[in-house]
Motif scaffolding. Structure first.
Motif, PDB file in Angstrom:
ATOM      1  N   SER A 134       0.847  -1.186   0.000  1.00 38.45           N
ATOM      2  CA  SER A 134       0.000   0.000   0.000  1.00 38.45           C
ATOM      3  C   SER A 134       0.888   1.243   0.000  1.00 38.45           C
ATOM      4  O   SER A 134       2.115   1.168   0.178  1.00 38.45           O
ATOM      5  CB  SER A 134      -0.897   0.012   1.240  1.00 38.45           C
ATOM      6  OG  SER A 134      -0.115   0.234   2.405  1.00 38.45           O
ATOM      7  N   SER A 135       0.284   2.420  -0.152  1.00 31.89           N
ATOM      8  CA  SER A 135       1.080   3.653  -0.185  1.00 31.89           C
ATOM      9  C   SER A 135       1.780   3.882   1.153  1.00 31.89           C
ATOM     10  O   SER A 135       2.952   4.278   1.198  1.00 31.89           O
ATOM     11  CB  SER A 135       0.200   4.847  -0.544  1.00 31.89           C
ATOM     12  OG  SER A 135      -0.850   5.010   0.399  1.00 31.89           O
ATOM     13  N   GLY A 136       1.085   3.613   2.255  1.00 34.97           N
ATOM     14  CA  GLY A 136       1.700   3.775   3.563  1.00 34.97           C
ATOM     15  C   GLY A 136       2.809   2.763   3.794  1.00 34.97           C
ATOM     16  O   GLY A 136       3.867   3.101   4.346  1.00 34.97           O
ATOM     17  N   THR A 138       4.602   1.416   1.483  1.00 39.08           N
ATOM     18  CA  THR A 138       5.715   1.822   0.625  1.00 39.08           C
ATOM     19  C   THR A 138       6.537   2.914   1.284  1.00 39.08           C
ATOM     20  O   THR A 138       7.777   2.911   1.206  1.00 39.08           O
ATOM     21  CB  THR A 138       5.187   2.301  -0.734  1.00 39.08           C
ATOM     22  OG1 THR A 138       4.468   1.238  -1.365  1.00 39.08           O
ATOM     23  CG2 THR A 138       6.324   2.736  -1.650  1.00 39.08           C
ATOM     24  N   GLN A 139       5.870   3.848   1.950  1.00 36.14           N
ATOM     25  CA  GLN A 139       6.594   4.902   2.657  1.00 36.14           C
ATOM     26  C   GLN A 139       7.464   4.313   3.771  1.00 36.14           C
ATOM     27  O   GLN A 139       8.632   4.682   3.920  1.00 36.14           O
ATOM     28  CB  GLN A 139       5.596   5.907   3.240  1.00 36.14           C
ATOM     29  CG  GLN A 139       6.216   7.054   4.001  1.00 36.14           C
ATOM     30  CD  GLN A 139       6.883   8.073   3.108  1.00 36.14           C
ATOM     31  OE1 GLN A 139       6.783   8.007   1.885  1.00 36.14           O
ATOM     32  NE2 GLN A 139       7.559   9.046   3.713  1.00 36.14           N
ATOM     33  N   GLU A 158       9.838  14.836   5.048  1.00 35.98           N
ATOM     34  CA  GLU A 158       8.437  14.475   5.284  1.00 35.98           C
ATOM     35  C   GLU A 158       8.239  12.959   5.389  1.00 35.98           C
ATOM     36  O   GLU A 158       7.481  12.353   4.615  1.00 35.98           O
ATOM     37  CB  GLU A 158       7.549  15.067   4.201  1.00 35.98           C
ATOM     38  CG  GLU A 158       7.599  16.589   4.157  1.00 35.98           C
ATOM     39  CD  GLU A 158       6.665  17.203   3.130  1.00 35.98           C
ATOM     40  OE1 GLU A 158       5.712  16.514   2.702  1.00 35.98           O
ATOM     41  OE2 GLU A 158       6.880  18.367   2.757  1.00 35.98           O
ATOM     42  N   GLU A 160       6.508  11.372   7.308  1.00 36.43           N
ATOM     43  CA  GLU A 160       5.149  11.039   7.722  1.00 36.43           C
ATOM     44  C   GLU A 160       4.176  10.921   6.559  1.00 36.43           C
ATOM     45  O   GLU A 160       2.991  10.558   6.756  1.00 36.43           O
ATOM     46  CB  GLU A 160       4.624  12.101   8.688  1.00 36.43           C
ATOM     47  CG  GLU A 160       4.180  13.427   8.053  1.00 36.43           C
ATOM     48  CD  GLU A 160       5.312  14.380   7.702  1.00 36.43           C
ATOM     49  OE1 GLU A 160       5.022  15.487   7.214  1.00 36.43           O
ATOM     50  OE2 GLU A 160       6.487  14.026   7.929  1.00 36.43           O
ATOM     51  N   GLN A 161       4.613  11.198   5.338  1.00 38.94           N
ATOM     52  CA  GLN A 161       3.699  11.163   4.200  1.00 38.94           C
ATOM     53  C   GLN A 161       2.995   9.814   4.100  1.00 38.94           C
ATOM     54  O   GLN A 161       3.606   8.762   4.235  1.00 38.94           O
ATOM     55  CB  GLN A 161       4.461  11.412   2.896  1.00 38.94           C
ATOM     56  CG  GLN A 161       4.929  12.840   2.707  1.00 38.94           C
ATOM     57  CD  GLN A 161       5.503  13.039   1.328  1.00 38.94           C
ATOM     58  OE1 GLN A 161       4.802  12.942   0.323  1.00 38.94           O
ATOM     59  NE2 GLN A 161       6.798  13.309   1.274  1.00 38.94           N
ATOM     60  N   ARG A 162       1.696   9.871   3.863  1.00 39.63           N
ATOM     61  CA  ARG A 162       0.860   8.687   3.609  1.00 39.63           C
ATOM     62  C   ARG A 162       0.723   7.754   4.805  1.00 39.63           C
ATOM     63  O   ARG A 162       0.246   6.633   4.663  1.00 39.63           O
ATOM     64  CB  ARG A 162       1.398   7.899   2.393  1.00 39.63           C
ATOM     65  CG  ARG A 162       1.390   8.670   1.097  1.00 39.63           C
ATOM     66  CD  ARG A 162       1.983   7.888  -0.040  1.00 39.63           C
ATOM     67  NE  ARG A 162       3.431   7.779   0.072  1.00 39.63           N
ATOM     68  CZ  ARG A 162       4.285   8.695  -0.361  1.00 39.63           C
ATOM     69  NH1 ARG A 162       3.834   9.801  -0.937  1.00 39.63           N
ATOM     70  NH2 ARG A 162       5.582   8.516  -0.237  1.00 39.63           N
ATOM     71  N   LEU A 163       1.130   8.204   5.991  1.00 39.57           N
ATOM     72  CA  LEU A 163       1.071   7.340   7.171  1.00 39.57           C
ATOM     73  C   LEU A 163      -0.079   7.731   8.089  1.00 39.57           C
ATOM     74  O   LEU A 163      -0.348   8.920   8.287  1.00 39.57           O
ATOM     75  CB  LEU A 163       2.386   7.421   7.960  1.00 39.57           C
ATOM     76  CG  LEU A 163       3.644   6.964   7.238  1.00 39.57           C
ATOM     77  CD1 LEU A 163       4.832   7.037   8.186  1.00 39.57           C
ATOM     78  CD2 LEU A 163       3.486   5.561   6.666  1.00 39.57           C
ATOM     79  N   ASP A 164      -0.744   6.734   8.681  1.00 42.06           N
ATOM     80  CA  ASP A 164      -1.760   7.005   9.684  1.00 42.06           C
ATOM     81  C   ASP A 164      -1.059   7.276  11.028  1.00 42.06           C
ATOM     82  O   ASP A 164       0.146   7.055  11.168  1.00 42.06           O
ATOM     83  CB  ASP A 164      -2.750   5.845   9.794  1.00 42.06           C
ATOM     84  CG  ASP A 164      -2.088   4.513  10.127  1.00 42.06           C
ATOM     85  OD1 ASP A 164      -1.046   4.518  10.825  1.00 42.06           O
ATOM     86  OD2 ASP A 164      -2.608   3.474   9.712  1.00 42.06           O
TER      87      ASP A 164
END
Length: 209
Positions: A134-136, A138-139, A158, A160-164
């Motif tokens: 998923s995008s998260g 992958t980050q 950054e 924290e991008q795409r993270l909950d």
């Protein structure tokens, strides 16, 4: 550890980074804040040696930044955007490849790779390929590849991008662990949670521009 003296970047008639000065000691965390376009990523690229300042000087560990110098590259790890990922290598393959590049001990490299992936919550995804994340995920995978090697200075744009929120906390714990071992951190972020948890000092580029 880091000394920036009136470093600025100009491209033609456009100022990408207004002259800025900041210093950090070993083991400190510098958080860089500012609106989009204020120069956060440009400053990180200057620190990483991938962009030369138009004015001023930058030193890390007392030495001028030279990106092609192996000593500099061993000292400084960066994530400015996602690192390259090969479609035919698994998550674990990538992490082991990075660790083996920097460590002479193959078993130690494999152990480090697995430990970092587990630390960031990716331990169950080791046999997946990058396109299956998923995008998260992958980050987090990109961050794991940066952490799967030795460094004295860690530069993150950054993260924290795409993270909950739960995974932002995982990143905070991982970065605290590196700082507790003496690493110096430079983190550009829009996240107040990340900034409040990490910052020994904060550089606000809005105020500089």
């Amino acid at each position: 550890m880091i000394e920036v003296i009136e470093a600025g970047v100009v491209a033609g008639d456009v100022t990408l980074l207004a002259p800025v000065s900041v210093t950090t000691r070993r083991g400190e965390a510098l958080v860089v804040r500012g609106r989009n376009g204020s120069g956060k990523s440009t400053l990180l690229r200057v620190l990483a040696g991938v962009r030369k300042p138009s004015s001023g000087t930058v030193r890390i560990g007392g030495e001028l930044v030279v990106e092609r110098d192996r000593g500099f590259r061993r000292r400084v790890a960066t994530m400015i955007g996602l690192p390259p990922m090969a479609p035919d290598l698994t998550v674990l393959d990538h992490a082991v490849l990075v660790a083996t590049t920097w460590l002479d001990d193959p078993q130690g490299a494999a152990n480090l790779a697995r430990d970092v992936l587990a630390e960031l919550g990716l331990g169950a995804l080791t046999e997946r390929f990058p396109h299956e994340l998923s995008s998260g995920q992958t980050q987090l995978f990109g961050l794991a590849l940066v952490l799967a090697r030795p460094f004295e200075v860690l530069i993150l744009d950054e993260p924290e991008q795409r993270l909950d929120p739960e995974h932002v906390e995982s990143v905070v714990r991982a970065l605290h662990a590196r700082r507790s071992k003496g690493a110096t951190l430079v983190v550009a972020t829009h996240s107040s949670v990340l900034a409040d948890a990490l910052a020994d000092q904060t550089l606000r580029l809005d105020a500089v521009a």
